[in-house]
Design a protein around this motif. Structure first.
Motif, PDB file in Angstrom:
ATOM      1  N   GLY A 105     -36.077 -21.878  22.018  1.00  0.00           N
ATOM      2  CA  GLY A 105     -36.392 -22.292  23.389  1.00  0.00           C
ATOM      3  C   GLY A 105     -35.132 -22.710  24.147  1.00  0.00           C
ATOM      4  O   GLY A 105     -34.010 -22.419  23.751  1.00  0.00           O
ATOM      5  N   GLY A 106     -35.329 -23.419  25.233  1.00  0.00           N
ATOM      6  CA  GLY A 106     -34.193 -23.955  25.980  1.00  0.00           C
ATOM      7  C   GLY A 106     -33.598 -22.999  26.995  1.00  0.00           C
ATOM      8  O   GLY A 106     -32.562 -23.291  27.582  1.00  0.00           O
ATOM      9  N   GLY A 107     -34.213 -21.859  27.213  1.00  0.00           N
ATOM     10  CA  GLY A 107     -33.706 -20.929  28.215  1.00  0.00           C
ATOM     11  C   GLY A 107     -32.383 -20.303  27.809  1.00  0.00           C
ATOM     12  O   GLY A 107     -32.091 -20.120  26.629  1.00  0.00           O
ATOM     13  N   ASP A 108     -31.558 -19.999  28.815  1.00  0.00           N
ATOM     14  CA  ASP A 108     -30.289 -19.318  28.559  1.00  0.00           C
ATOM     15  C   ASP A 108     -29.128 -20.278  28.340  1.00  0.00           C
ATOM     16  O   ASP A 108     -28.030 -19.861  27.974  1.00  0.00           O
ATOM     17  CB  ASP A 108     -29.941 -18.384  29.730  1.00  0.00           C
ATOM     18  N   ASN A 109     -29.359 -21.538  28.591  1.00  0.00           N
ATOM     19  CA  ASN A 109     -28.275 -22.524  28.455  1.00  0.00           C
ATOM     20  C   ASN A 109     -28.386 -23.214  27.098  1.00  0.00           C
ATOM     21  O   ASN A 109     -28.955 -24.286  26.964  1.00  0.00           O
ATOM     22  CB  ASN A 109     -28.359 -23.545  29.591  1.00  0.00           C
ATOM     23  N   TYR A 110     -27.845 -22.573  26.074  1.00  0.00           N
ATOM     24  CA  TYR A 110     -27.952 -23.120  24.723  1.00  0.00           C
ATOM     25  C   TYR A 110     -26.612 -22.972  24.007  1.00  0.00           C
ATOM     26  O   TYR A 110     -25.759 -22.173  24.397  1.00  0.00           O
ATOM     27  CB  TYR A 110     -29.049 -22.402  23.923  1.00  0.00           C
ATOM     28  N   ALA A 111     -26.461 -23.763  22.975  1.00  0.00           N
ATOM     29  CA  ALA A 111     -25.265 -23.689  22.134  1.00  0.00           C
ATOM     30  C   ALA A 111     -25.649 -23.076  20.793  1.00  0.00           C
ATOM     31  O   ALA A 111     -26.762 -23.272  20.306  1.00  0.00           O
ATOM     32  CB  ALA A 111     -24.675 -25.078  21.930  1.00  0.00           C
ATOM     33  N   VAL A 112     -24.742 -22.333  20.220  1.00  0.00           N
ATOM     34  CA  VAL A 112     -24.953 -21.737  18.895  1.00  0.00           C
ATOM     35  C   VAL A 112     -24.038 -22.447  17.914  1.00  0.00           C
ATOM     36  O   VAL A 112     -22.811 -22.391  18.053  1.00  0.00           O
ATOM     37  CB  VAL A 112     -24.653 -20.224  18.902  1.00  0.00           C
ATOM     38  N   ASP A 113     -24.631 -23.151  16.963  1.00  0.00           N
ATOM     39  CA  ASP A 113     -23.818 -23.761  15.909  1.00  0.00           C
ATOM     40  C   ASP A 113     -23.332 -22.656  14.983  1.00  0.00           C
ATOM     41  O   ASP A 113     -24.112 -21.789  14.573  1.00  0.00           O
ATOM     42  CB  ASP A 113     -24.653 -24.773  15.109  1.00  0.00           C
ATOM     43  N   HIS A 114     -22.048 -22.684  14.632  1.00  0.00           N
ATOM     44  CA  HIS A 114     -21.535 -21.630  13.748  1.00  0.00           C
ATOM     45  C   HIS A 114     -20.323 -22.130  12.973  1.00  0.00           C
ATOM     46  O   HIS A 114     -19.609 -23.037  13.417  1.00  0.00           O
ATOM     47  CB  HIS A 114     -21.152 -20.378  14.561  1.00  0.00           C
ATOM     48  N   SER A 115     -20.118 -21.533  11.807  1.00  0.00           N
ATOM     49  CA  SER A 115     -18.936 -21.856  11.018  1.00  0.00           C
ATOM     50  C   SER A 115     -17.715 -21.260  11.717  1.00  0.00           C
ATOM     51  O   SER A 115     -17.835 -20.336  12.527  1.00  0.00           O
ATOM     52  CB  SER A 115     -19.073 -21.337   9.584  1.00  0.00           C
ATOM     53  N   ALA A 116     -16.530 -21.781  11.408  1.00  0.00           N
ATOM     54  CA  ALA A 116     -15.361 -21.450  12.222  1.00  0.00           C
ATOM     55  C   ALA A 116     -14.197 -20.873  11.427  1.00  0.00           C
ATOM     56  O   ALA A 116     -13.081 -20.823  11.934  1.00  0.00           O
ATOM     57  CB  ALA A 116     -14.906 -22.705  12.969  1.00  0.00           C
ATOM     58  N   ASP A 117     -14.438 -20.429  10.208  1.00  0.00           N
ATOM     59  CA  ASP A 117     -13.346 -19.867   9.411  1.00  0.00           C
ATOM     60  C   ASP A 117     -12.891 -18.526   9.969  1.00  0.00           C
ATOM     61  O   ASP A 117     -13.674 -17.781  10.570  1.00  0.00           O
ATOM     62  CB  ASP A 117     -13.789 -19.680   7.955  1.00  0.00           C
ATOM     63  N   LEU A 118     -11.631 -18.226   9.729  1.00  0.00           N
ATOM     64  CA  LEU A 118     -11.053 -16.929  10.081  1.00  0.00           C
ATOM     65  C   LEU A 118     -10.884 -16.150   8.786  1.00  0.00           C
ATOM     66  O   LEU A 118     -10.469 -16.717   7.764  1.00  0.00           O
ATOM     67  CB  LEU A 118      -9.690 -17.140  10.751  1.00  0.00           C
TER      68      LEU A 118
END
Length: 199
Positions: A152-165
């Motif tokens: 939900g939350g429409g188009d204004n949302y954050a995606v939690d994600h891991s950050a390794d390269l």
């Protein structure tokens, strides 16, 4: 006498073939195992503004691979600024043998065209690509990438994600997993090391 010897030899040969057929079970060639401490990784095909982008097409290059999304407020811009700095540190010959790829885990908002504009802002050498949700989930599983989008939350949302390269060696296998925040000089040095590794 000679016929009897031939009969014995033929019988022994038949018994040996039968035993071999019963007892010998050749094993299939083992699949390439991931390098110690690294996820399995492997080939994939993504959508970019230039068309299909396959990791296999980059074989022979060292690939710096990052996962994220364009609306990310902090981690992704920092990662892409670091990659731009890495590119600036590499010699022209090294840059030709390296590739830089930013994979969006937010395909609902990050079209290939939008990704191309976003990554070009940092450096035109960084390619942006994505895929449908099922394909992304499968690739992320093989690379040990964790991400989640809230319901939900429409188009204004954050995606939690891991950050390794991830650095993919010239053989197409994961060669390094580099933590977010690692200095660009260290990453550039790692790319040089893998460029010099035997193929």
């Amino acid at each position: 006498m000679q016929e009897r010897i031939l009969a014995v030899v033929a019988l022994l040969l038949a018994l040996a073939i039968a035993a071999l057929a019963l007892l010998w079970h050749p094993q299939p060639a083992p699949r390439e195992l991931p390098r110690p401490g690294l996820p399995a990784g492997g080939d994939f095909v993504l959508d970019s503004a230039a068309g299909k982008l396959a990791l296999a097409d980059l074989r022979g290059k060292v690939v710096a691979l990052a996962f994220g999304y364009t609306a990310c407020p902090d981690i992704c811009p920092t990662t892409l600024l670091t990659l731009a700095d890495v590119i600036a540190q590499l010699e022209p010959g090294e840059r030709e043998r390296a590739a830089f790829l930013f994979v969006s885990v937010d395909p609902a908002r990050d079209t290939p065209q939008h990704l191309a504009s976003y990554t070009a802002f940092f450096n035109p050498a960084i390619a942006g690509a994505t895929a449908d949700p099922a394909t992304l989930a499968e690739i992320a599983g093989r690379y040990g990438v964790i991400y989640s989008r809230p319901e939900g939350g429409g188009d204004n949302y954050a995606v939690d994600h891991s950050a390794d390269l991830y650095l993919i060696g010239t053989d197409g296998r994961i060669a390094d997993k580099i933590a977010h925040g690692t200095p660009s000089t260290v990453i550039a040095g790692a790319i040089r090391k893998h460029l010099q590794a035997p193929r």
